[in-house]
Design a protein around this motif. Structure first.
Motif, short mmCIF file in Angstrom:
data_model
loop_
_atom_site.label_atom_id
_atom_site.label_comp_id
_atom_site.label_asym_id
_atom_site.label_seq_id
_atom_site.Cartn_x
_atom_site.Cartn_y
_atom_site.Cartn_z
N PRO A 165 15.95 -72.09 -12.60
CA PRO A 165 17.24 -71.39 -12.65
C PRO A 165 17.19 -70.12 -11.79
O PRO A 165 16.14 -69.50 -11.65
N LEU A 166 18.32 -69.77 -11.23
CA LEU A 166 18.41 -68.62 -10.33
C LEU A 166 19.11 -67.46 -11.02
O LEU A 166 20.17 -67.64 -11.62
N GLN A 167 18.52 -66.29 -10.92
CA GLN A 167 19.12 -65.06 -11.43
C GLN A 167 19.79 -64.36 -10.25
O GLN A 167 19.13 -63.67 -9.48
N LEU A 168 21.09 -64.58 -10.11
CA LEU A 168 21.83 -64.03 -8.98
C LEU A 168 22.58 -62.77 -9.40
O LEU A 168 22.94 -62.62 -10.57
N THR A 169 22.83 -61.90 -8.43
CA THR A 169 23.65 -60.72 -8.65
C THR A 169 24.71 -60.66 -7.56
O THR A 169 24.39 -60.53 -6.38
N LEU A 170 25.97 -60.81 -7.96
CA LEU A 170 27.08 -60.64 -7.03
C LEU A 170 27.34 -59.14 -6.95
O LEU A 170 27.71 -58.52 -7.95
N ASP A 171 27.14 -58.55 -5.76
CA ASP A 171 27.23 -57.09 -5.69
C ASP A 171 27.96 -56.56 -4.46
O ASP A 171 27.96 -55.37 -4.20
N ARG A 172 28.58 -57.47 -3.69
CA ARG A 172 29.35 -57.04 -2.51
C ARG A 172 30.63 -57.86 -2.43
O ARG A 172 30.65 -59.02 -2.84
N SER A 173 31.66 -57.26 -1.88
CA SER A 173 32.90 -58.00 -1.64
C SER A 173 33.54 -57.48 -0.37
O SER A 173 33.36 -56.32 0.01
N CYS A 174 34.29 -58.38 0.30
CA CYS A 174 34.95 -58.00 1.55
C CYS A 174 35.94 -59.10 1.92
O CYS A 174 36.00 -60.14 1.28
N THR A 175 36.70 -58.84 2.98
CA THR A 175 37.55 -59.86 3.58
C THR A 175 37.00 -60.15 4.97
O THR A 175 36.78 -59.23 5.75
N THR A 179 23.35 -66.33 -14.00
CA THR A 179 22.21 -67.24 -14.10
C THR A 179 22.72 -68.64 -13.78
O THR A 179 23.47 -69.23 -14.56
N ALA A 180 22.33 -69.14 -12.61
CA ALA A 180 22.72 -70.49 -12.19
C ALA A 180 21.70 -71.47 -12.74
O ALA A 180 20.51 -71.37 -12.44
N THR A 181 22.16 -72.39 -13.57
CA THR A 181 21.26 -73.33 -14.23
C THR A 181 21.42 -74.77 -13.73
O THR A 181 20.72 -75.66 -14.20
N GLU A 182 22.36 -74.99 -12.82
CA GLU A 182 22.58 -76.32 -12.26
C GLU A 182 23.34 -76.18 -10.95
O GLU A 182 23.96 -75.15 -10.68
N PHE A 183 23.24 -77.21 -10.13
CA PHE A 183 24.18 -77.34 -9.01
C PHE A 183 24.95 -78.62 -9.23
O PHE A 183 24.53 -79.51 -9.98
N ARG A 184 26.12 -78.71 -8.62
CA ARG A 184 27.00 -79.85 -8.85
C ARG A 184 27.42 -80.49 -7.54
O ARG A 184 27.50 -79.83 -6.51
N LEU A 185 27.72 -81.77 -7.64
CA LEU A 185 28.33 -82.53 -6.56
C LEU A 185 29.77 -82.80 -6.98
O LEU A 185 30.01 -83.32 -8.08
N VAL A 186 30.72 -82.40 -6.15
CA VAL A 186 32.13 -82.65 -6.44
C VAL A 186 32.81 -83.22 -5.20
O VAL A 186 32.39 -82.94 -4.07
N ARG A 187 33.81 -84.01 -5.44
CA ARG A 187 34.66 -84.50 -4.34
C ARG A 187 35.87 -83.59 -4.29
O ARG A 187 36.59 -83.43 -5.28
N SER A 188 36.07 -82.97 -3.14
CA SER A 188 37.25 -82.12 -2.94
C SER A 188 38.36 -82.99 -2.36
O SER A 188 38.19 -83.58 -1.29
N HIS A 189 39.46 -83.06 -3.08
CA HIS A 189 40.63 -83.83 -2.63
C HIS A 189 41.61 -82.86 -1.97
O HIS A 189 42.19 -82.01 -2.63
N PHE A 190 41.75 -83.00 -0.67
CA PHE A 190 42.66 -82.14 0.08
C PHE A 190 44.06 -82.73 0.05
O PHE A 190 44.60 -83.20 1.04
N THR A 191 44.60 -82.73 -1.15
CA THR A 191 45.93 -83.26 -1.40
C THR A 191 46.76 -82.11 -1.98
O THR A 191 46.25 -81.01 -2.17
#
Length: 183
Positions: A81-91, A157-169
């Motif tokens: 598992p990954l211990q991430l810290t979101l600490d920046r934002s921008c455009t 804390t990221a404990t999994e990654f996922r596979l998803v199908r993105s429907h561009f509808t």
């Protein structure tokens, strides 16, 4: 905060596959609280909390045996598992507003390992290891958005990654295809 506006966007393809980290509801709520502190110009669109994600890989849609091969390749990837810290934002210059994690060697290794497993299985990738910038998109069409001066660090804390199908509808949607635990 501007109201949620979903715009119709012309897309060349109807579906893509996304491999990513999806934050738990508590982290989604913290990201959304940060997003509320921005000043948003008219016309922005905001992904709903359940679609917030950090993309690890993106590739053309696969069906049948190819999809099974893809799932098998992803199941070979192993990471704690990954211990991430979101600490920046921008455009960014493409008018996407994002939150970003602090540099994290294991996050980069996970993205590399996923990419390598998919290439070994014969898939072409849309996200290259070089130049990959980990982020969570919080708004699109956000030119001239004004962000707060700081982002209170968001622990994830990221404990999994996922596979998803993105429907561009219209409306856009994610179809869950698989979950791969980090252990």
């Amino acid at each position: 905060m501007a109201a949620w506006i979903l715009k119709k966007r012309p897309m060349a393809e109807s579906n893509k596959l996304l491999v990513g980290l999806f934050p738990a509801r508590e982290v989604q709520a913290e990201i959304e609280a940060h997003r509320k502190n921005w000043w948003w110009p008219r016309g922005c669109s905001f992904p709903p909390g359940d679609r917030l994600h950090l993309t690890l890989q993106y590739l053309p849609d696969q069906q049948g045996n190819a999809e099974q091969r893809l799932r098998a390749a992803l199941s070979e990837v192993s990471m704690q598992p990954l211990q991430l810290t979101l600490d920046r934002s921008c455009t960014w210059s493409n008018d996407a507003s994002v939150v970003q994690p602090s540099e994290h060697e294991d996050l980069r290794r996970l993205q590399y390992d996923i990419s390598r497993a998919l290439v070994r299985a014969g898939f072409s990738l849309d996200v290259h290891v070089r130049g990959w910038t980990p982020h969570v998109t919080i708004a699109r069409d956000a030119e001239r958005a004004a962000r707060p001066t700081s982002l209170k660090p968001i622990r994830w804390t990221a404990t999994e990654f996922r596979l998803v199908r993105s429907h561009f509808t219209y409306p856009f949607r994610h179809e869950p295809l698989g979950s791969y635990p980090l252990h």
